[in-house]
Each structure stands twice: as structure tokens, then as C-alpha cells.
Design a protein around this motif. Structure first.
Motif, short mmCIF file in Angstrom:
data_model
loop_
_atom_site.label_atom_id
_atom_site.label_comp_id
_atom_site.label_asym_id
_atom_site.label_seq_id
_atom_site.Cartn_x
_atom_site.Cartn_y
_atom_site.Cartn_z
N SER A 1 0.80 -1.23 0.00
CA SER A 1 0.00 0.00 0.00
C SER A 1 0.83 1.27 0.00
CB SER A 1 -0.94 0.00 1.22
OG SER A 1 -1.88 1.05 1.13
N ALA A 2 2.15 1.19 0.11
CA ALA A 2 2.99 2.39 0.11
C ALA A 2 3.20 2.84 -1.34
CB ALA A 2 4.33 2.11 0.78
N THR A 3 2.70 4.01 -1.68
CA THR A 3 2.70 4.44 -3.09
C THR A 3 3.63 5.60 -3.39
OG1 THR A 3 0.82 5.90 -2.62
CG2 THR A 3 0.32 3.68 -3.41
N CYS A 4 4.37 6.09 -2.41
CA CYS A 4 5.24 7.24 -2.66
C CYS A 4 6.21 6.95 -3.81
CB CYS A 4 6.02 7.59 -1.40
SG CYS A 4 7.14 8.99 -1.61
N ALA A 5 6.27 7.87 -4.77
CA ALA A 5 7.16 7.68 -5.92
C ALA A 5 8.62 7.65 -5.50
CB ALA A 5 6.93 8.81 -6.93
N CYS A 6 8.91 8.24 -4.35
CA CYS A 6 10.31 8.28 -3.90
C CYS A 6 10.85 6.88 -3.65
CB CYS A 6 10.42 9.13 -2.63
SG CYS A 6 9.39 8.53 -1.27
N LEU A 7 9.98 5.93 -3.33
CA LEU A 7 10.42 4.58 -3.02
C LEU A 7 10.89 3.81 -4.26
CD1 LEU A 7 7.68 3.74 -0.39
CD2 LEU A 7 10.14 3.76 0.04
N SER A 8 10.70 4.40 -5.44
CA SER A 8 11.19 3.77 -6.67
C SER A 8 12.67 4.04 -6.90
CB SER A 8 10.38 4.27 -7.88
OG SER A 8 9.03 3.89 -7.77
N ASP A 9 13.25 4.89 -6.07
CA ASP A 9 14.67 5.22 -6.20
C ASP A 9 15.50 4.08 -5.61
OD1 ASP A 9 17.18 6.27 -6.31
OD2 ASP A 9 16.70 8.14 -5.26
N LYS A 10 16.07 3.27 -6.48
CA LYS A 10 16.82 2.09 -6.02
C LYS A 10 18.14 2.45 -5.35
CE LYS A 10 13.90 0.28 -6.18
NZ LYS A 10 13.14 -0.58 -5.26
N ARG A 11 18.62 3.68 -5.54
CA ARG A 11 19.84 4.08 -4.84
C ARG A 11 19.59 4.25 -3.35
NH1 ARG A 11 21.30 9.21 -8.39
NH2 ARG A 11 19.07 9.47 -7.97
N GLN A 12 18.39 4.73 -3.01
CA GLN A 12 18.06 4.92 -1.59
C GLN A 12 17.35 3.71 -1.00
OE1 GLN A 12 16.66 8.85 -0.23
NE2 GLN A 12 16.56 9.45 -2.39
N TYR A 13 16.54 3.01 -1.83
CA TYR A 13 15.74 1.90 -1.32
C TYR A 13 15.98 0.68 -2.22
CZ TYR A 13 13.61 6.13 0.52
OH TYR A 13 13.40 7.36 1.10
#
Length: 764
Positions: free
Chosen positions: A85-97
């Protein structure tokens, strides 16, 4: 989650012989609690599991902010995290996550979908409100970027959070009220706005609240539209949820709380000090007596016909199970063989999760390079039912995998704000029609502009054109300035009044010259004709006829031959004419000299010399014209500069030197003739022709002197008309001044047509 794990543990195809365990923690929507392993854990570990407890993956969290925090903690250990359910686009950044995956589409896809939805209905001016959180701020940032690419103006973008003071919320509400005609995109729980409802408007909701069951009670949002996770049916889920025995309920703090809230009673086993302190109301509830039947319970818990986020959890569990399967199992004769003793590290799980690609109960599961699934949404609409309550109606869908421009499909009628069936309008300025262009209003967004008509000679053939563009050289805008049409082609033609009048005078002049020649020929033996050198008179009348007729070559559409003919014919015929007049003037002077005693001057200027003089003068003009035609002849051209809206067909001079040489030579002969005529005007003859030649040359010179400035300043076809007028005026001047008096005497005063009268010398 429990249902999916039990289903997998019973499967003979997925992880056969291997049992999965789990730990479920309640984070209470708090980042701090989530990081401290949560409250009220539910365990399924120990002897029932295939091996000792090892965390293969984490499922969750529901919110973006807790998911970000958890990912920062477990990421360095390469433990995969799969959120439902976490939809923040920031979580698509594989360098951070680098270890984050999700089965729900990223807000980046939702932002693009929302922008395309707004664009689809022609809304270009909107306001935006968001939750002041990672979910709201990142989601709004993605939406604003997508909206800008679609040409949508966002008048305001406000944020607040549920913990903000009332004054902050009031300020946001005032901003929303100030722009009454704007649509509003909401990316925050609508509960905050219910305290101060805004005027009726069209709401566009994000997935975070548009499908929330508790939100449907806010009737002021009726007509809201937004995107939701697709509805799904999970076979067997309802039976699993309803299979609750008192023992199962009592063993789980979560189920115990659910049971007591659902049936408003108190399980006897919950009479512990901790429980009663946390929920003092439990003291006053009746003790559950066993008559409670969950099969008859009507609540969201028992309604599994159309689940949304539940299916995302289901996918997440199966994705992890497939990753484990790929790590510890091998296919042997189409039968999986799994080694439960194989040591599996979280990093290996991370690698396998990136590769999963399967379908379960018709639901496809895979992850892209960013750990995101294929983005698909349902377009939902809040519509009022017959009972007056708001129901969620699916009216279309959005599939990001479809070709560009075909992602959004609407297959049902929508209900808009206040029950309207008409699509609302939300623009700062109405569309600029064709023939105008947009000029931005100073200090306002790019969607606020004035519609300004296109400048002269330019068009715009599209609505809301940002600029006008000029028509091609030979085209001109129509009255509406939205289409280029070929310019009107203009030239002095025989079909217009001016052309007809000039042609009539030209033909009339030629006829007059012919009639005069006929009169002279009929009375060629009469004294007045013989006394005025009949040979030169007939040659002069012939040249005047040609002068009148050459003006016809100036009328009509110019062609290569007509352009060369009109100027050369005019130059040669006029020189022939002036040469004849010049010879007649010289003859008058010579004749007077011949009357003096002892003078024999006439033998030097007899008829042969007169003919030779005319031929010589004319030959010089022929030579000038020949050189002109050889070096740089006149040619037809389209004049695009005199008039912007029409084309003038005219003859370019080719060589301006040649043209002015022709005119200059004619002028030189005319001046010379005029000077000689002035010298002979007072000779004592009763019929002195020099007087009439003087007057004719005076008219001729006056006409051509005024012709030059008129020719230079006349526009378009009037340049040709001025030239024709000069030809006709000078020709009529010559024929009327030289021949009219003679014809008058021949026809109306025959008594003066005698040798005695002609030879009678008197002083003028």
C-alpha cells in the motif's frame, strides 16, 4: 496475509513440503512503533515451520512514511521489503531503497493518470490540496510535474496535516473558497476539510481516500472522481475469514478486539488489568454468551466480494513465496523438488524477487527495474444511490501499459458535482478561437491569457494557438484569419471599367486618325493638303494610328511577349510620330528661307531628305530598343510589395536605363521640335503650320513631364493606366492641334481651301 500463507503451505506446486511462518505487528500508523517491531504481535513460528526463524522478507508497511523508515533500517541487511500500500514515488529510487518492492502502483503512475484525466475533460485550471506528509508531498510533486507536461495550470497547492492547528486548516479552506470555479485535486484524507466544507465543486481524489469506506459519508464530495486499485475476488477468502472459533478469537489480540467491537460484548478471557486499563469501556460491556454469529454479521470484514488493497497483500505474499521457491526448488519431470535444508540468505531472496513473473488466480505479478508493478487503475465515481447514500461506481480504467494516448478508457456515464450530468468547466480563460493567439496576462499563470487577433497577414488555424504565422508570399488570410487563400491577382484588364474606357479611347483615337487620313486622301489635290506636305501628313497620321493602338498592348495580363512589345512599340511609334512633326517644322522654316531672294535651301531638304530624316531618327530608336531587348528586356512579374493583400501582375522594366533611354530620346526630339516650332511660329504666312505644331509640342511635353512623377508614384495597375493616359493625351494633342484646323477648313470652310488664301501672307 494469514490466508495466503496457509494457502501456500497447503499447495503441492508451490513450495511443496515447506511451511512458511510469519510475525504480524500492529504499527498503529506510527513510525516510532513500526521501527520498534510494533504492538500486539501475532506469531506463527517454531515447530510448525520448516526451519529456525529467519526473516526472508518484510511485508508492509501500509503507509509510505513508515515504509521509508523501515526500508532505511532493513535495507543495509539486504532484507527485501514488499509493500502492499505504500505508493510514494520516492520509493522507486533504487539508490536509496535498493531492497524495496511493492504490488501497488507508484504514485508517479497515479500522478500521470490524474493529469491525463484532468486533460481528458479539458480542465486546464485547477487547485491542489495535499497531506503534509511523505505520501502527500511526494505525490503532489509528481502530480505537479505531470500536470505541467500536460499544459495544466495549478493555481494553488496547499498542504496541511491532521495535527496542524485549526488556524492552518482554516487558511487552506479560505484558499479553496476564494477560487470558486476551480476543480480541486485532493491528496489527503478528506476528513480535515469536512469541518469547513467548501462551496460545491468538483473533487478529484487520489487512491489514498477516494475508495476509503469511511469517506463515503461526506456528501459534500458527491460526484468526486479518482483512481482506485482494481477490485479483485480472492476465492476462499470469505470462508477463511468467517471460520472463527472462540479459541482462535481468544488467542489473537487483534481478533479479540475485532470481535468485541463487532458484537459489542466482552470476552471473559479479556478481563485482564492491561486490557481493561487500555479500554475502560470494556468494563461496561456484556459478556459474550456464544450466540454471536459471524455468518450474519454485515461489515466490511465480511464483505470480500470486491477487495482492493487485500489483493495487494495476497500478491505480495505469493511474490515472496515464488522467490523462495525459485531459490530452494528445482523442477524435475514437471514436479518441483524442494530442499528444506538449503540455507537461504535475504540477499538471495532480493535477487529472486526481481525475477518473479507469474499469475495467481488471474492476477499477474512482476516487478520492473524500480520494484514497481504494471500500473493499472479503476476510474471510480462517487454517485448518490436511490436511498441518498453515496456509492462507489467504477466508470472506466487506466492501463499504463497501453500505447500512448490510449491509457484512459471511460465506459460509463459520470455524475458530477451537485448531481450534474454535464462535464464541468474549469479554465481561467475560454479557449482562443482560430484567428487569434494567446497573450499571457501579466502576473498570472500561463492558463490566464487574452485572445488577441492575429496581425495583418498572419493566421492561426488551431484553437488556443500560442502564436500566429504568416501566410506564404502569394497567399492572404481570409476575414476570420484562420485560413490562407491565394491572393487576388490584379492587372488592368479589358473586363473592368477603366480598361474599357482606355481601350475605347485608344480605338477611337485610331479611328479618328484613319478618318483624318481618309479626308486628306479624298482632298489630296486641294491646296491646303498640298501646301502642308501631304506625304509627311499621311506618314504622321499612320504613326498616330500606331500610337493609339500601341496603348492596347498595355491592357490585359502581362506576358513575356506583351511586355517586350508594349514598350518597344510605344517608343518606336512615338519617335516616328515626332520625327514626322520635326520634319514638318523644318520644312516650314526651309520654305520661308526659300522665299528670300537668291535662296536655294529647299533643294537641300526635299522629299528624299525628309524621308531620310524620318528613317534616321526612327532607326536610332529601333537601335536603342534592340539593345534593351538583348541586354535586359522587360518581363512579366508578380508585384508582392505594393499591396500586401493582392498581387499586381505587371511588366518589370528589365533594364531601367533602357526604358529611360527610350523616353529620353523621345523627349529630346520633342524638345528640339518644340524649339524649332517656336522659332517659326511668327512667320508671315496666312496658314502657318508652325503655330499648331508649337501648341501640339507644348501639350506633348507637358503631358510627358507630368507623366514621370505620376508614373513613379502610381500604385499597381494605375501605373499602366497613367502610361496609357500619357500616350493617348499626347496623341490626341498632336492630331487635334495639327489636323483639326485643316479638316475644319476642308469640311466646313471650303471657300478658304484655295491657293490664293493659302499663299496670302499676313502678319500675325
Amino acid at each position: 496475509m494469514v490466508f495466503a500463507i496457509e494457502e501456500i503451505n497447503k499447495s503441492t506446486k508451490l513450495l511443496p513440503g515447506i511451511r512458511l511462518g510469519y510475525q504480524i505487528h500492529d504499527s498503529c500508523a506510527s513510525v516510532t512503533v513500526a521501527l520498534s517491531n510494533g504492538l500486539d504481535p501475532v506469531f506463527y513460528t517454531g515447530a510448525n515451520c520448516s526451519k529456525s526463524s529467519t526473516v526472508m522478507a518484510v511485508v508492509g508497511e501500509s503507509g509510505s512514511t513508515p515504509s521509508i523508515s523501515i526500508s532505511h533500517v532493513i535495507g543495509p541487511f539486504n532484507i527485501p521489503q514488499v509493500s502492499h500500500s505504500a505508493t510514494c514515488a520516492c520509493l522507486s529510487d533504487k539508490r536509496q531503497y535498493p531492497s524495496f518492492f511493492r504490488t501497488i502502483p507508484s504514485d508517479q503512475f497515479q500522478a500521470v493518470a490524474l493529469a491525463k484525466l484532468v486533460k481528458h475533460f479539458g480542465w486546464t485550471w485547477i487547485g491542489a490540496v495535499r497531506s503534509d506528509s511523505d505520501y502527500g508531498n511526494n505525490g503532489m510533486a509528481s502530480f505537479l510535474d505531470a500536470a505541467q507536461k500536460e499544459g495544466i495550470c495549478v493555481e494553488y497547492s496547499e498542504s496541511f496535516y491532521r495535527t496542524h492547528p485549526r488556524s492552518r486548516i482554516q487558511r487552506v479552506a479560505d484558499v479553496i473558497r476564494r477560487f470558486l470555479h476551480l476543480l480541486t485535486v485532493l491528496v489527503f484524507p478528506v476528513l480535515e476539510l469536512s469541518r469547513e466544507p467548501s462551496p460545491p465543486r468538483q473533487w478529484i481524489g487520489s487512491e489514498g481516500w477516494i475508495t476509503h469506506p469511511d469517506m463515503l459519508r461526506f456528501t459534500f464530495c458527491a460526484g468526486a472522481i479518482g483512481f482506485a486499485i482494481q477490485k479483485s475476488v480472492i476465492p476462499g477468502l470469505r470462508d477463511f475469514l468467517l471460520d472463527l472459533s472462540p479459541t482462535k478469537v481468544a488467542a489473537s489480540p487483534v481478533l479479540t478486539e475485532f470481535w468485541e467491537d463487532a458484537f459489542n460484548c466482552r470476552l471473559e478471557q479479556t478481563r485482564t488489568l492491561t486490557r481493561l486499563r487500555s479500554d475502560p469501556i470494556t468494563w461496561y460491556k456484556r459478556v459474550c454468551n456464544g450466540s454471536e454469529d459471524i455468518q450474519k454479521l454485515q461489515s466490511p470484514y465480511t464483505d470480500t466480494s470486491q477487495v482492493r488493497s487485500d489483493n495487494m497483500v495476497y500478491k505480495a505474499i505469493y511474490a515472496i513465496a515464488h522467490a523462495i521457491h525459485n531459490a530452494v526448488c528445482q523442477e524435475t519431470n514437471s514436479t518441483p523438488q524442494c530442499d528444506k535444508l538449503t540455507r537461504t540468505e535475504p540477499k538471495q531472496m532480493l535477487t529472486q524477487l526481481k525475477k518473479v513473473n507469474f499469475s495467481q488466480n488471474g492476477y499477474h505479478v512482476s516487478f520492473d527495474a524500480n520494484g514497481d508493478p504494471v500500473a493499472t487503475y479503476e476510474l471510480v465515481n462517487w454517485q448518490k444511490s436511490e436511498s441518498g447514500s453515496i456509492v462507489l461506481v467504477t466508470v472506466g480504467y487506466y492501463d499504463a501499459s497501453l500505447p500512448l494516448g490510449q491509457e484512459l478508457h471511460i465506459n460509463r456515464n459520470l455524475t458530477w458535482a451537485e448531481g450534474s450530468t454535464q462535464v464541468p468547466v474549469s479554465v481561467c480563460t475560454d479557449s482562443c478561437p482560430q484567428g487569434t493567439h494567446k497573450v499571457l496576462q501579466e502576473g498570472k499563470s500561463i492558463c490566464c491569457y487574452d485572445c488577441v487577433p492575429c496581425p495583418v497577414g498572419e493566421i492561426s488555424n488551431a484553437t488556443d494557438s500560442s502564436d500566429c504565422f504568416p501566410c506564404p508570399k502569394e497567399f492572404w488570410p481570409n476575414a476570420n484569419k484562420d485560413t490562407c487563400f491565394p491572393k487576388l491577382v490584379e492587372f488592368l484588364s479589358f473586363d473592368e471599367v477603366l480598361g474599357i474606357i482606355l481601350a475605347a479611347f485608344s480605338v477611337g483615337g485610331a479611328c479618328l486618325a484613319i478618318i483624318t487620313a481618309s479626308v486628306f486622301f479624298r482632298h489630296r489635290t486641294s491646296p491646303i493638303v498640298r501646301a502642308n506636305n501631304s506625304e509627311l501628313s499621311f506618314l504622321l497620321l499612320f504613326s498616330l494610328t500606331l500610337c493609339f493602338l500601341c496603348s492596347l498592348t498595355f491592357i490585359g495580363a502581362p506576358s513575356e511577349w506583351s511586355c517586350m512589345l508594349r514598350h518597344t512599340a510605344f517608343g518606336i511609334t512615338f519617335v516616328l510620330c515626332i520625327s514626322c512633326v520635326l520634319c514638318k517644322t523644318i520644312v516650314v522654316l526651309m520654305a520661308f528661307k526659300a522665299t528670300l531672294p537668291g535662296s536655294n535651301v529647299m533643294k537641300w531638304f526635299g522629299p528624299p531628305q525628309q524621308r531620310m530624316t524620318v528613317v534616321s531618327f526612327t532607326f536610332i530608336q529601333v537601335l536603342i530598343c534592340t539593345i534593351w531587348l538583348v541586354v535586359s528586356p522587360p518581363f512579366p512579374m508578380k508585384n508582392l510589395t505594393t499591396y500586401k493583400e493582392r498581387i499586381i501582375l505587371e511588366c518589370a522594366l528589365g533594364s531601367a536605363v533602357g526604358f529611360w533611354a527610350v523616353l529620353g530620346y523621345i523627349g529630346l526630339l520633342a524638345v528640339f521640335c518644340f524649339v524649332l516650332a517656336v522659332l517659326a511660329r511668327k512667320l508671315p504666312d496666312n496658314f502657318n503650320e508652325a503655330k499648331f505644331i508649337t501648341f501640339s509640342m507644348l501639350i506633348f511635353c507637358a503631358v510627358w513631364i507630368t507623366f514621370i512623377p505620376a508614373y513613379v508614384s502610381s500604385p499597381g495597375k494605375f501605373t499602366v493606366a497613367v502610361e496609357i493616359f500619357a500616350i493617348l493625351a499626347s496623341s490626341f494633342g498632336l492630331i487635334l492641334c495639327i489636323f483639326a484646323p485643316k479638316c475644319f477648313i476642308i469640311l466646313f470652310k471650303p471657300e478658304k481651301n484655295t491657293k490664293k488664301h493659302v499663299m496670302n501672307k499676313t502678319v500675325s
